[in-house]
Enzyme design. Structure first.
Site, mmCIF file in Angstrom:
data_model
loop_
_atom_site.group_PDB
_atom_site.id
_atom_site.type_symbol
_atom_site.label_atom_id
_atom_site.label_comp_id
_atom_site.label_asym_id
_atom_site.label_seq_id
_atom_site.Cartn_x
_atom_site.Cartn_y
_atom_site.Cartn_z
ATOM 1 N N CYS A 112 48.952 -27.157 -7.099
ATOM 2 C CA CYS A 112 49.440 -27.718 -6.343
ATOM 3 C C CYS A 112 49.392 -28.812 -6.996
ATOM 4 C CB CYS A 112 48.708 -27.631 -5.354
ATOM 5 S SG CYS A 112 46.353 -27.816 -5.145
ATOM 6 N N CYS A 120 45.628 -30.350 -8.216
ATOM 7 C CA CYS A 120 45.058 -29.811 -9.326
ATOM 8 C C CYS A 120 46.031 -30.456 -10.767
ATOM 9 C CB CYS A 120 46.233 -28.234 -9.178
ATOM 10 S SG CYS A 120 45.385 -26.965 -8.144
ATOM 11 N N ASP A 122 80.091 -47.551 -29.671
ATOM 12 C CA ASP A 122 80.414 -47.700 -31.390
ATOM 13 C C ASP A 122 81.971 -46.931 -31.199
ATOM 14 O OD1 ASP A 122 80.660 -48.191 -33.612
ATOM 15 O OD2 ASP A 122 79.219 -46.089 -33.789
ATOM 16 N N ASP A 141 76.381 -43.079 -32.786
ATOM 17 C CA ASP A 141 75.640 -42.454 -34.169
ATOM 18 C C ASP A 141 75.918 -42.543 -35.367
ATOM 19 O OD1 ASP A 141 78.728 -43.239 -35.077
ATOM 20 O OD2 ASP A 141 78.412 -41.535 -35.674
ATOM 21 N N ASP A 158 73.141 -48.510 -35.559
ATOM 22 C CA ASP A 158 73.269 -48.369 -33.299
ATOM 23 C C ASP A 158 71.976 -48.335 -33.138
ATOM 24 O OD1 ASP A 158 76.132 -48.488 -33.504
ATOM 25 O OD2 ASP A 158 76.756 -46.099 -33.957
#
Length: 760
Positions: free
Chosen positions: A13, A16, A430, A641, A645
């Site tokens: 729960c 917990c 990009d 990529d 970047d």
């Protein structure tokens, strides 16, 4: 950073979760650099930092929970699935036993049977039922009593505490009535044995159904884990042998047979075949693999036979890292869920206090029979207030959405990125390697005759073949991206390359050299002008046409005379235009941000439908543009990529890396597209939006359930209806609330994703 994953089977729960997190927070004050993430839905705790496994286990034990470290993810998933299947069967049996006794007793009362103790015969009969009920409380509710005891030993309370207090109160009251009926007024001699066993039966049913739904929730990770092979065919000096994965070392040679699964990451050293990588990348088409290509663990071979050399251990494969990322994302916290955590930390003690106050009010000032009414209120409040649904509301939705994203070939690094992705208003992309394929190719070749006229290439012309051979031979020593396009074209033409007699790189302009006795200059217009090559203006029309098509011209001069012009382009991805259209239709602002020249960038943008272009920028300038957009009030997602970047990816609200890009970009990003396909971009934002809507639905339902349920159980409607909420109905409602949250979260596995998905 050291990372330890622990399985906590008895965590059930929100309170917990709060206790375990508080324990690690207290430890962090003594030992710095410790971060613990608790996932209630998967019952796991991931601990990162300067901590050993034993200390982590002892920390969890200090708040009353047993745990064990997960070493082998696949084996752990199998053991967990087996344990949950066994627990499911046990809960169903407990449900049947509870209702098997409770329903007949309830029917007896509904049909007019006596539920009071007013005679010795009734005292004896209900005494026997009390003993039978006690046996059922122990057998069907023993796990709740154990959970409460573990919690009380460390001075805390949890969901089990509420269930035990509620059911035990009903049984104890009833048993005291049976043993000492004269101590109660006649109107208060009612027994509630059926409530005790029926409550436990209904809660066990709720847990059983919840277990089954949770199994579906973690299906995506289990499917990824299932991709891992357990054995492989190792090539030795004495022949091929079948070995366990754990016995394989880096550098070992493995044989991959047709239809086989790649055991560990490696490099092809012999043979060729097509490899199905869809389970990792979402890319449906098989990829052709030849000598020198890399293989990923978990991918499936086609019809060819390949020999490959192992380059990564079991814990370091791309598949293992993907599984780790998905599991980390599933255990991450969302800002929207932090309020739940704060409430859950004090919820159980508050509920016990409310139940005591409400029952006291009923006993002291309620209508007759006061004692019976007080007991009903006490039991109902304790049972209906269990915070299961509250604790499951956020993690269940995160688990399903992160798992579905993984099936799409999208890795989500953390839950906060998922929440931010749902709010993105501006997408910055990009160009090279993101919108384009990142692999330049030669599209046009113009041979320049001695008269200075241009003519289209005729592959049969010996002069052309000779000149292209010399150019490619020189380009072998160049590090410029366009050099790979020339070399690839030479490979297609099956040219035999020569060794240059000299080579000079002219930074930012091109290359110079001597090949086969001929002096060559290969590069841009500026290089030609520096070398005194004339006649460039005669081809301005052709060059303009190339620029309009996003093609880069490469001039070749032989012995000081312009001899050839090559057009090189980076092809646009097939799904780029449709992806940009989907983003624009969803109301996103789309910006192309490139370091390339403005003419090429605008040409690419025009072809895919992007109107806003920022070009000729350096890496730090890319980052500055992202910050400027954020200053305008935009929530920015950056898609890239390359290494250049990385600063922009970190600065953006949501950084998205293309999986076929550099490792630096992937590590800098919040989301990674494994296949490099842009078609999942709009779907990712759509998934983020519906996921957040789903979480809000779960939280609203859980809060409303507890907010309305507790007052109703306390009897606020009694003055208007004359009825109190039955503890049995309270137990059923509690089980139903958790099941509703889990079921609603699982809807994310099937919800349709498209660019028109409404905003949350």
């Amino acid at each position: 950073m050291n990372s330890i994953t622990l399985y906590v089977p008895t965590m059930n729960c929100a309170s917990c979760v709060a206790k375990i997190e508080r324990a690690f927070s207290a430890l962090e004050q003594k030992k710095s650099a410790i971060n613990a993430r608790v996932n209630l839905a998967d019952k796991q705790v991931i601990v990162e930092g300067e901590i050993c496994a034993q200390l982590a286990i002892e920390t969890i034990a200090s708040v009353g929970y047993a745990s064990e470290q997960i070493h082998d993810v696949k084996r752990a998933a199998q053991v967990k699935a087996k344990e949950e299947a066994c627990e499911y069967r046990t809960r169903i049996i407990q449900f049947l036993l509870g209702l098997g006794l409770g329903i007949p007793m309830m029917i007896w009362g509904l049909l007019g049977g006596e539920m009071m103790v007013n005679s010795p015969a009734q005292q004896f009969g209900w005494g026997v039922m009390g003993v039978i009920t006690l046996l059922l409380l122990v057998t069907t509710g023993g796990h709740f009593y154990k959970g409460m005891w573990r919690s009380l030993k460390v001075g805390s309370a949890n969901m089990d505490t509420l269930i035990v207090l509620g059911t035990s109160s009903a049984w104890l009251y009833s048993m005291v009535v049976v043993l000492l009926p004269d101590a109660f007024p006649p109107s208060a001699r009612h027994v509630y044995f059926e409530a005790s066993v029926m409550i436990l039966g209904l809660i066990n049913l709720g847990h059983a159904l919840e277990l089954r739904a949770k199994g579906k929730t973690s299906e995506a990770v289990q499917r990824l884990v299932g991709l891992q092979s357990t054995t492989a065919t190792k090539i030795t000096d004495t022949g091929d042998i079948e070995v366990e994965i754990a016995e394989i070392k880096l550098g070992d040679r493995l044989r991959l047979k047709p239809g086989g699964c790649v055991a560990l990451d490696g490099e092809v050293i012999e043979g060729s075949s097509t490899i199905n990588e869809s389970m990792l990348t979402g890319e449906p088409l098989p990829v052709n693999k030849v000598t020198g290509d890399l293989l990923s663990a978990g991918t499936v071979n086609g019809n060819g036979t390949i020999i490959y050399q192992v380059t990564a251990g079991l814990r370091d494969t791309r598949l293992a890292k993907i599984i780790d990322l998905v599991q980390q994302a599933q255990t991450s916290k969302l800002p929207i869920g932090r309020l739940t955590d704060k409430i859950s930390a004090y919820f159980v003690p508050a509920v016990v206090l409310i139940a005591m106050i409400a029952s006291s009010i009923w006993y002291l000032s309620g209508p007759a029979p006061q004692l019976s009414h007080a007991l009903i209120v006490l039991t109902s409040v304790l049972i209906i207030a269990c915070p299961c649904a509250l604790g499951l509301a956020t993690p269940m939705s995160i688990m399903v959405s992160v798992g579905r994203a993984a099936q799409m070939g999208v890795l989500i690094k953390n839950g906060e990125a998922l929440q931010l992705a749902s709010k993105v208003t501006c997408v910055v992309l990009d160009k090279t390697g993101t919108i384009t394929q990142g692999k330049p190719s030669v599209t046009d070749v113009m041979i320049i005759s001695k008269s200075g006229a241009a003519s289209e290439v005729d592959d049969k012309e010996l002069a052309l073949q000779q000149l292209f051979t010399r150019v490619a031979s020189l380009e072998r020593y160049s590090e410029h991206p366009l050099a790979s396009a020339v070399l690839e074209e030479a490979k297609v033409r099956e040219l035999v390359l020569l060794e240059p007699e000299s080579f000079t790189n002219v930074q930012g302009k091109g290359i110079l050299g001597v090949v086969d006795g001929c002096s060559l200059a290969v590069g841009n217009r500026s290089l030609m002008q520096n070398e005194g090559v004339s006649g460039l203006d005669r081809f301005d029309a052709e060059i303009s046409q190339f620029s309009a098509q996003a093609k880069t011209p490469v001039y070749i001069a032989e012995n000081g005379q312009l001899s050839m012009i090559i057009a090189v382009t980076d092809p646009i991805k097939a799904d780029a235009k449709a992806s940009m259209t989907a983003l624009l239709q969803s109301g996103k602002r789309v910006v192309l941000l490139s370091g390339d020249n403005i003419h090429t960038a605008k040409a690419v943008a025009t072809q895919v439908g992007i109107k806003e272009v920022i070009a000729e920028v350096l890496p730090e300038q890319k980052q500055a543009h992202i910050i400027a957009l954020q200053a305008e009030g935009e929530v920015v997602a950056m898609v890239g990529d390359g290494i250049n970047d990385a600063p922009a990816l970190v600065s953006a609200d949501v950084g998205i890396a293309m999986g076929d890009g550099t490792q630096v970009a992937i590590e800098s990003a919040d989301l990674t597209f494994l296949s490099g396909r842009l078609s999942v971009l709009a779907d990712t934002f759509s998934l983020a939006r519906v996921s957040m809507r789903n979480i809000k639905q779960n939280l609203f339902g859980a809060f409303i359930y507890n907010s309305l349920g507790i007052p109703i159980a306390a009897g606020v409607l009694f003055p208007f209806t004359g009825l109190l909420l039955s503890p049995v109905i309270a137990g059923g409602a509690m089980a139903l609330s958790s099941l509703t949250v889990v079921t609603n979260a699982n809807r994310l596995r099937y919800v349709k994703l498209n660019s028109s998905t409404p905003e949350v």
